[in-house]
Structures are given as structure tokens and as C-alpha cells.
Design an enzyme around this catalytic site. Structure first.
Site, PDB file in Angstrom:
ATOM      1  N   TYR A  72       0.808  -1.225   0.000  1.00 44.31           N
ATOM      2  CA  TYR A  72       0.000   0.000   0.000  1.00 44.31           C
ATOM      3  C   TYR A  72       0.842   1.277   0.000  1.00 44.31           C
ATOM      4  O   TYR A  72       2.042   1.227   0.145  1.00 44.31           O
ATOM      5  CB  TYR A  72      -1.097   0.006   1.054  1.00 44.31           C
ATOM      6  CG  TYR A  72      -0.823  -0.208   2.525  1.00 44.31           C
ATOM      7  CD1 TYR A  72      -1.871  -0.622   3.336  1.00 44.31           C
ATOM      8  CD2 TYR A  72       0.411   0.022   3.120  1.00 44.31           C
ATOM      9  CE1 TYR A  72      -1.689  -0.809   4.703  1.00 44.31           C
ATOM     10  CE2 TYR A  72       0.591  -0.167   4.480  1.00 44.31           C
ATOM     11  CZ  TYR A  72      -0.461  -0.579   5.263  1.00 44.31           C
ATOM     12  OH  TYR A  72      -0.270  -0.757   6.605  1.00 44.31           O
ATOM     13  N   GLU A  73       0.161   2.400  -0.261  1.00 42.98           N
ATOM     14  CA  GLU A  73       0.805   3.701  -0.552  1.00 42.98           C
ATOM     15  C   GLU A  73       1.632   3.623  -1.844  1.00 42.98           C
ATOM     16  O   GLU A  73       2.646   4.303  -1.990  1.00 42.98           O
ATOM     17  CB  GLU A  73       1.698   4.173   0.615  1.00 42.98           C
ATOM     18  CG  GLU A  73       1.034   4.198   1.975  1.00 42.98           C
ATOM     19  CD  GLU A  73      -0.052   5.249   2.109  1.00 42.98           C
ATOM     20  OE1 GLU A  73      -0.221   6.066   1.192  1.00 42.98           O
ATOM     21  OE2 GLU A  73      -0.749   5.241   3.132  1.00 42.98           O
ATOM     22  N   GLY A  74       1.190   2.783  -2.778  1.00 42.83           N
ATOM     23  CA  GLY A  74       1.951   2.572  -4.015  1.00 42.83           C
ATOM     24  C   GLY A  74       2.917   1.423  -3.808  1.00 42.83           C
ATOM     25  O   GLY A  74       3.705   1.435  -2.859  1.00 42.83           O
TER      26      GLY A  74
END
Length: 602
Positions: free
Chosen positions: A409-411
Site C-alpha cells: 500500500y501507498e503505491g
């Protein structure tokens, strides 16, 4: 060069790769103010009192308990650290907001995720992009924990390519509301959030637009069952469905077509906060591992006394130390940049947005490096516990499962690797920093005759600092050669970008640790900082090895003939120590300190 109020040189984002940084100009955990230490201690006390004794409730997917503990965090003010005082928050500086994320991470991945989703992507977009009316209406309730926030960006067909979402928003004929229809997935806090930041496309707009959706007023908004996940079991994660959900026109957040920008800037903040949110998790895993290793006896000897275990403890402690060093270095740079912009007349919103955006490269670097370190740390934690580590009765297996999501997550880490290099090249093309000049100079140096003088390494960490300078030349050589060969098409060569990113990441992390060790040695005396210096040296040695491999792979992919030979000779020159460190001795120094203190002591 811009200076801040303390007259230290403040590099722009990404400039670390072409400039030298003095140790006095970096912020370290040893620089925390008394107020920050009190905040740290109160968060640790909260985690030890409210969360650690009940870890099994999170593992048993007790979402009501997650919500209950979030309310307690709100009552203590922990949800309001980053919120301006005008909207019921504490209005604390960026470093303090990171500090709270850091020590909350010692709880569980479940609670840390709920906390981060609420205080970050659930609240921040309104704080930074909302109208005054929106901020007055929503932010105080989010800051107090009366309401919780969630963030609806990801869709079944739109993950890393966030702007490709299919959720639609249609404006009514009278212009009073939008009707939102679509599907979102992997939504943290969906089970108990009251406020949702929802991204949808209006007509055929190029970019998505953000909206504030209130659960209690959103007829046609429905939820899937709780997802069954590998880790973060106590974090509520559901799909969210929108069927002609009417949202008042005044709940459009920011501007039409501006949702992608909101999403990207929220992720920049999220990335550095996620790095911070892996730090205390590493400290606790390391502390639990050494406690077990000191108690567990085999062959009539505590296993902590075996060299194989000492190696693991040394590497775990070193990774945590390096992550701390780099995270707080970047966090203070962001805080200083925000202060400079406010001093120049920018409003708080604009200053914070631009301050974080300036260091988006460092945010991506940290997200990748620290999320991978917590996975490695928890993996070694299981190994030290042996068969017990595989049991749910010990904290290691949950730590390992919880750590796995941090690389997604967060890229994803792959996206963030490519972003870091891509943003650096774009900064150079826009003239925000000079990459071409230093890269050309490295090319000329490769054609010259190397010096055979014996360098003076009498000062502490002198060779290590020189090595960092040489590793920067490796990056410039590889990145410069790749851009020269492929130009604008460089983005199509993803594997090469990943190699360049690994070099960039290792340099930033290693330099941060070296500067911290040097600063603390100057302040407290070299003889008191043997272990910190050892960790900086150990990490640099690993960095050199990783950079050598990444650079070699990259160079072979684009260079040939004489250029290939020259670059390979340059790589050998730039990665050669004059005095190779005794790695086994360094590990022993670090491990013995950890074993003697019976926890992570740095």
C-alpha cells in the site's frame, strides 16, 4: 541556496545525490525536544496499556475493539496531532506527527493501519484541500475521534494506475448534487468510518475528482463483507459500492479534475508516514527476539551467545537504526521547508503541500527501504524463535504477516522505485537541480588517470563519507548513461529504472546513518558511540555490495564495447575500499550491546 532560520543549508528534494551534506545539517532522533520525548513516551504508554495486552483481540478480527481503541486514541488527542489548532487539533510540526506514527506502529499492524488511514488519507485531504466550510464541518469531528475517516481510491481495475478509475459522478440538472456510481475496494476503516474521501470521474474529464461523502446521508452506499487477509486482521477492510449516491455539490473536494493531484499528494505524505509506521515495529521485534535469545538455552548456553544469532540481532538493529536516521532526516527537511514557505507568506495548506511535494523523492525512497526492512526483521525474528516463532502463541508470526502489506500500500515498492528515479530526472529536466553537470564530470573523470595518493582517513568515518561520494558517482554514471541512450523513452525500460532506484535508495539510507553516527559521536564523544559507528559502517558495506550488483546489471543492459569496459572499470574504482571493514567484528560489537541491554537500545 535557500537557508532556514537556523542558517543550515537546506537541500532541495533529491539534491542529496549531487551535493554533500554536513552532519550538523541533519536532524536525528537524538535531537528530539523535551516535548517530543514526552509525546513519544505517552504514545508508548498508550500502546503498552491499551493494545499489547489485547493483541489476540486484533488477531481474532475484533473490529469493534479496533474502533474502541481508536476512540481512546482520539480522547488522548493522538488523532489530532497534525490538525491545525483552528480545527480542534494540536497543530504540531511534521516531525512530531511522524513520531506519533512511529510509536503507534509498536502496537499492531492492524491498529497502525486504522490510525494511519484515519489521520492521513482520511483526514488530511480535507485539511489541505477543503474549503473553510468543509474544514469547520468535518475536521474537528475527525480530530477528536467522534467520526472516523476512510479513503476510496482503489477499484478492481484501478490500482497503481489510480487515474483510470471507472466510478462516475453526474451533476444534477439543477446543479445541487452529484450522483456517484461505482465500486471501490480494499478500503481501510470501511466498517466504522463516517466520512469517505471518494474519487470519481465527472463526464469525460481527463482526471478524477474528489468528493466528501457522509455515510449516514449516503443512500445507495453499501458495503461488502470484511475481507479475509494475510495480516492486519483487526483492520476493517471492505469493498464499498455506490449506486446513484447523491452527494451535495458543495461536497466536491478541491477542484473539478483535481482529484488525481489530491491522491498523489496524500500518498506523498502517506509514504513517509508509512516508513515511520514501520520503525517501532522493528524495535519491538528486535527487542522481543533478543529477550527470547537471552532466555532460550541450547547446549547449556543462551542462544544469544551463538555467533549465528548475534549476526541476526546485529543486522536487525542496524536496519532499524538506518530507517530511523533517514526517516527523521527527511521529516525535518519537510518541516523546515514548510516553515520557510510560511515565512515567505504561504498559507498553512499551501506550505504543507509544497513542503511535502518538494521531498516526494525521499518519501518514495523511505517507503521502499523501511517497508522491506520490517519484513526482513520480522522474518529473522521468527528464525530466532525457531519453531516457536511459527506459532500464534508468540508475537513473531503476526508481526511477519502484518509487515507484508507495507510493501504494497501507498503505491507498491516497484511503483515507488520507478517514481523516485523518474521524479529525479524530471526535476533535472525542469531545471530544479543540475544532474547533467555532475554526470558529465563523472564521465570526464572516467577518462582521466585515477589518483594513487594515499588518502588521509584520520577523521572519524572519513573513508565512509568518501565512499558515499563515490557511490553517488556510480548513480550518475548509470543514470546518465541510461538517459543518454534512451532519452525520454527511459520510462519504458523498467528493469533498468529499478536498478537505478536501488542505487539511489542505498545511497540515501547509508548517508543518513553515517551522518547521524558522525553527529552523535561529535556531540557525545566517539568512545560512547562505538555501536552507532559500527552500524553505519556495517550498513554502508551492504550498500556497496548491493549497488555494485545493481549497477553492473544496469550497465550491461545499455552499454557495449569501449563504453562498457570504461563503465565497468569506473564501477570497480568507485566501489573499492582502501581499508575494508571487518564485518564480523562490527556485527559482534552491535550484537553485544543489544544482548547486554536485552532490547533495542539505540
Amino acid at each position: 541556496m535557500e537557508n532556514n532560520s537556523t542558517n543550515k543549508e537546506l537541500l532541495r528534494g533529491g539534491q542529496f545525490i549531487v551535493k554533500e551534506t554536513a552532519c550538523e545539517d541533519v536532524f536525528t532522533p537524538e535531537d528530539f525536544s523535551e516535548e517530543q520525548k514526552m509525546m513519544r513516551d505517552s504514545v508508548k504508554e498508550f500502546v503498552d496499556r491499551e493494545i499489547w495486552p489485547h493483541k489476540e483481540r486484533f488477531e481474532n478480527k475484533d473490529y469493534d475493539f479496533t474502533e474502541e481503541v481508536m476512540r481512546k486514541a482520539g480522547e488522548l488527542g493522538l488523532l489530532s496531532i497534525a490538525v491545525p489548532e483552528a480545527y480542534g487539533g494540536m497543530g504540531m510540526g511534521f516531525v512530531t506527527t511522524m513520531l506519533v506514527c512511529d510509536y503507534i506502529s509498536g502496537a499492531t499492524g492492524s491498529f497502525s493501519t486504522a490510525f494511519g488511514a484515519h489521520t492521513g488519507i482520511g483526514t488530511l485531504p480535507i485539511t489541505l484541500y477543503g474549503t473553510e466550510e468543509q474544514k469547520q464541518k468535518y475536521v474537528p469531528k475527525l480530530a477528536s475521534g467522534e467520526w472516523f475517516g476512510a479513503y476510496c481510491l482503489t477499484e478492481p481495475g484501478a490500482g497503481s494506475d489510480a487515474n483510470s478509475g471507472k466510478t462516475k459522478a453526474v451533476l444534477s440538472e439543477d446543479g445541487k448534487h452529484y450522483s456517484i456510481t461505482g465500486q471501490k475496494m480494499w478500503i481501510s476503516n470501511a466498517g466504522f468510518a463516517k466520512i469517505f474521501i471518494v474519487f470519481a470521474r465527472i463526464e469525460d474529464d481527463k482526471n478524477i475528482t474528489a468528493f466528501i461523502v457522509e455515510r449516514d446521508k449516503a443512500e445507495g452506499m453499501t458495503f461488502g463483507e470484511e475481507e479475509h487477509k494475510l495480516g492486519i486482521h483487526g483492520s476493517s477492510t471492505r469493498q464499498v459500492f455506490f449506486s446513484d449516491v447523491k452527494v451535495p455539490a458543495e461536497n466536491l473536494l478541491g477542484e473539478r479534475n483535481g482529484g488525481f493531484k489530491i491522491a498523489m499528494n496524500a500518498l506523498n505524505v502517506g509514504r513517509i508516514k508509512l516508513a515511520a509506521a514501520c520503525l517501532d515495529a522493528q524495535r519491538r521485534v528486535t527487542s522481543n527476539a533478543v529477550k527470547y535469545a537471552n532466555e532460550r538455552k541450547q547446549f547449556n548456553t543462551p542462544i544469544a551467545q551463538f555467533g549465528a544469532i548475534k549476526q541476526k540481532l546485529a543486522e536487525m538493529a542496524t536496519a532499524a537504526y538506518v530507517g530511523e536516521s533517514a526517516s527523521y532526516r527527511a521529516g525535518k527537511n519537510i518541516e523546515d521547508r514548510i516553515a520557510m514557505r510560511e515565512a515567505a507568506g504561504n498559507g498553512h495548506q499551501e506550505a504543507e503541500l509544497k513542503g511535502v511535494e518538494e521531498y516526494a523523492i525521499e518519501c518514495s525512497i523511505l517507503k521502499v527501504a523501511v517497508s522491506e526492512d520490517i519484513q526482513n526483521c520480522s522474518d529473522e525474528g521468527i528464525q530466532i524463535f525457531g519453531g516457536m516463532g511459527f506459532s500464534k502463541d508468540t508475537p513473531m508470526e503476526a508481526a511477519w504477516r502484518d509487515a507484508r502489506i507495507a510493501r504494497i500500500y501507498e503505491g507498491t515498492n516497484e511503483i515507488n522505485r520507478m517514481l523516485a528515479v523518474g521524479m529525479l530526472v524530471k526535476k533535472a529536466m525542469k531545471g530544479h537541480m543540475d544532474l547533467l553537470g555532475p554526470a558529465t564530470a563523472v564521465g570526464e573523470e572516467l577518462l582521466g588517470i585515477p589518483s594513487f595518493d594515499t588518502p588521509d582517513y584520520s577523521e572519524l568515518l572519513a573513508e565512509e563519507k568518501e565512499m558515499i561520494g563515490k557511490l553517488k558517482k556510480v548513480f550518475l554514471m548509470v543514470a546518465g548513461g541510461a538517459v543518454k541512450k534512451y532519452g525520454q523513452d527511459i520510462e519504458e525500460h523498467q528493469q533498468l529504472l529499478l536498478n537505478a532506484a536501488d542505487i539511489l535508495i542505498e545511497i540515501y539510507m547509508a548517508e543518513s546513518a553515517i551522518l547521524r553516527a558522525e553527529k552523535t559521536a561529535k556531540r557525545f564523544g566517539e568512545e560512547t558511540q562505538n555501536e552507532q559507528v559500527a552500524m553505519a559502517k556495517l550498513n554502508l558495506y551492504h550498500a556497496v555490495e548491493k549497488i555494485t550488483t545493481a549497477a553492473k546489471t544496469g550497465i550491461i543492459s545499455f552499454a557495449e564495447g569501449d563504453e562498457l569496459k570504461m563503465m565497468m572499470m569506473g564501477l570497480k574504482r568507485f566501489t573499492k575500499y582502501t581499508n575494508y571493514p571487518d564485518i564480523i567484528a562490527l556485527r559482534k560489537t552491535i550484537a553485544e550491546k543489544v544482548i547486554a541491554e536485552n532490547n533495542y537500545p539505540f
